[in-house]
Design a protein around this motif. Structure first.
Motif, short mmCIF file in Angstrom:
data_model
loop_
_atom_site.label_atom_id
_atom_site.label_comp_id
_atom_site.label_asym_id
_atom_site.label_seq_id
_atom_site.Cartn_x
_atom_site.Cartn_y
_atom_site.Cartn_z
N ASN A 284 0.84 -1.19 0.00
CA ASN A 284 0.00 0.00 0.00
C ASN A 284 0.88 1.25 0.00
N VAL A 285 0.54 2.21 -0.85
CA VAL A 285 1.28 3.47 -0.95
C VAL A 285 0.31 4.62 -0.72
N GLN A 286 0.68 5.51 0.18
CA GLN A 286 -0.12 6.71 0.44
C GLN A 286 0.78 7.93 0.30
N ILE A 287 0.31 8.90 -0.47
CA ILE A 287 1.09 10.10 -0.74
C ILE A 287 0.28 11.33 -0.37
N VAL A 288 0.90 12.23 0.40
CA VAL A 288 0.29 13.51 0.76
C VAL A 288 1.01 14.60 -0.02
N VAL A 289 0.24 15.42 -0.70
CA VAL A 289 0.82 16.55 -1.44
C VAL A 289 0.34 17.85 -0.82
N ARG B 268 -3.49 20.58 1.71
CA ARG B 268 -2.96 19.22 1.67
C ARG B 268 -4.05 18.24 1.23
N GLU B 269 -3.66 17.31 0.37
CA GLU B 269 -4.58 16.26 -0.08
C GLU B 269 -3.83 14.93 -0.13
N THR B 270 -4.59 13.86 -0.10
CA THR B 270 -4.02 12.51 -0.02
C THR B 270 -4.48 11.64 -1.18
N GLY B 271 -3.59 10.79 -1.63
CA GLY B 271 -3.92 9.77 -2.61
C GLY B 271 -3.38 8.43 -2.15
N THR B 272 -4.11 7.36 -2.39
CA THR B 272 -3.67 6.02 -1.97
C THR B 272 -3.84 5.02 -3.10
N PHE B 273 -3.04 3.99 -3.05
CA PHE B 273 -3.17 2.89 -3.99
C PHE B 273 -2.62 1.63 -3.32
N ALA C 175 -1.23 10.57 -8.62
CA ALA C 175 -2.24 11.16 -9.51
C ALA C 175 -3.52 11.49 -8.74
N GLN C 176 -3.93 10.58 -7.87
CA GLN C 176 -5.15 10.84 -7.09
C GLN C 176 -4.95 12.03 -6.16
N ALA C 177 -3.80 12.10 -5.52
CA ALA C 177 -3.53 13.22 -4.60
C ALA C 177 -3.52 14.56 -5.34
#
Length: 474
Positions: free
Chosen positions: A182-187, A193-198, A224-226
């Protein structure tokens, strides 16, 4: 690596296969049905955050569950040890159940099918290589875009050996690997601030997750989602047309419809689908299947936790309700055959009807043409959490990635959108079914009655006319 028979993890000290058979026959001799469930499990998990390894865990546990069934009554006892003495103590609980009076059901059908490797994934990859994977993902994600503020990586694996021993002499053994990344990225941009996960996983070995194209795709999808969420505007509210994306959005079907098609709810008359076999419950073209036989999938099992081989079970065919998912107890009480859906979280739990991989089959519509039909609505690409009431089928789901649709075109991304409705009604409002059927990426966990088990979902692009959208726009 030297081969070790997986059963050797179950049978040690004074417990042998012969002793397990004899003890089970003695303990359950007066019951309608039941089994001794033996389990050994190894698990590890890594949590990488803020550029360093924050957590690393490893544990093993083993135990048994002994269950006797008589009529509708169940006696169950368990212990976190594998010994003849502990099984004998548990057998005293089985003696409290009323003796069987009817004809006893036969054993499950035997099978030599194996849907996944017997190899233990935990030892094949050194500890340092697993940590290096997390480091590589962290570094690559930060290098992708200067707006990346935080990267979290989760890597986990389990290896489980189970054996089902019945009083009639039937024995089934299964070895079940399971891995997940699982990878979670906060930009961050302009103070926002927003988060994307995959996530991705399945019943295979770590080598698939260590392949660079796999983990770089996980980075790309999460980032991309973030970044899309950075541009999101407040979601509108009201009744509108909803276009559901393929794959993971099938989790809405899983929760809103799937649980209502499990045998125990329908035997007790507490499901919105109770007593409706043969009736139209969905729009023409809607076919819903539960299939635990798909190789390497997270929800797949060679046999269920009662020893019944899993199967492809058609639940709804062309809109007509065809059947329910059954374990042995509910199947016997309703006079139908088990479908291989008797599942349990661990040896400390009794089995119950549960989904494996549940999905809607694809149709003939082009997804682009379905989009062109929408005058005003939303496109729901990914979901987060949700809740459902089994009796009514009413649900609330939050979207983690969604877009406005205006005049047949994808518009601005939106935040704060929730979908509100009830499963039986949603199925009747399906007006288009895409030809792009897909399963999810292999990260689903299904909860029921306090038990959690791995599960799969899926669907094609689906057009639903008239769902309530809860939004944040004023």
């Amino acid at each position: 690596m030297t081969y070790q028979d997986p059963r050797s993890f179950l049978y040690r000290d004074d417990l042998s296969p012969e002793a397990a058979l004899a003890l089970t026959a003695q303990a359950l001799g007066k019951a309608d049905d039941g089994e001794l469930y033996l389990q050994y499990r190894r698990a590890e998990a890594f949590g990488f955050d803020d550029g360093r390894l924050k957590t690393a865990s490893y544990d093993t546990h083993a135990g048994f569950g002994l269950r006797a069934v008589s009529g509708e009554m169940t006696a169950f006892a368990h212990a976190n040890e594998l010994s003849a003495a502990a099984i004998k103590r548990a057998a005293a609980t089985m003696a409290l159940i009323e003796p069987a009076t009817g004809q006893r059901p036969g054993p499950p059908n035997g099978t030599n099918r194996r849907l996944y490797t017997d190899t233990d994934p935990l030892d094949l990859v050194p500890f340092a290589d697993k940590v290096s994977l997390c480091q590589a993902i962290d570094a690559a994600a930060r290098a992708r875009d200067p707006r990346v503020a935080q990267v979290s990586v989760g890597l986990s694996g389990t290896w489980t050996v189970v054996e089902i021993v019945r009083p009639d002499g039937f024995v089934a053994t299964d070895v079940r690997p399971l891995v997940r990344l699982n990878v979670q990225i906060v930009v961050e941009q302009n103070g926002r601030r927003e988060t994307g996960t995959f996530g991705i996983g399945g019943r295979y070995l770590y080598d698939r997750l260590l392949a660079e194209p796999v983990w770089t795709r996980a980075i790309d999808e999460a980032l991309a989602q973030a970044l899309i969420n950075l541009e999101a505007v407040d979601a509108p509210a009201g009744d509108m047309t909803v276009l559901l994306g393929p794959g993971w959005p099938g989790v809405l079907l899983h929760e809103a419809v799937g649980h209502g098609l499990e045998g125990d709810f329908n035997r007790k008359g507490t499901s919105a689908f109770s007593g409706r076999i043969g009736e139209r419950v969905a729009a023409p073209g809607v076919t819903v299947v539960d299939d635990g036989t798909i190789a390497d999938r997270r929800g797949s099992l060679s046999v269920d936790d009662e020893g019944t081989p899993t199967a492809e079970t058609v639940l709804i065919e062309d809109g007509i309700l065809k059947g329910y998912m059954q374990d042995r107890l509910n199947a016997r009480l309703t006079g139908v055959a088990p479908t291989g859906n008797g599942r349990r979280e661990s040896f400390a739990h009794a089995p119950m009807p549960r989904m494996t991989n549940t999905f809607m089959l694809g149709g003939r519509d082009d997804p682009g043409e379905l989009l062109s039909r929408v005058k005003r609505g939303i496109f729901a690409k990914s979901f987060g959490g949700g809740s459902v009431d089994i009796t009514s089928g009413k649900f609330v789901f939050s979207c983690t990635e969604a877009y406005l649709i205006e005049d047949g075109r994808i518009g601005a991304p939106i935040k704060g959108a929730t979908l509100i409705g009830d499963g039986p009604t949603v199925l009747t409002r399906v007006t288009g079914i895409g030809n792009d059927w897909a399963l999810d990426e292999g990260v689903g966990v299904c909860g029921k009655a306090g038990q959690s088990v791995p599960a799969g979902v899926g669907q094609p692009t689906v057009l639903v006319d008239g769902l309530t959208v809860g939004g944040t726009a004023v």
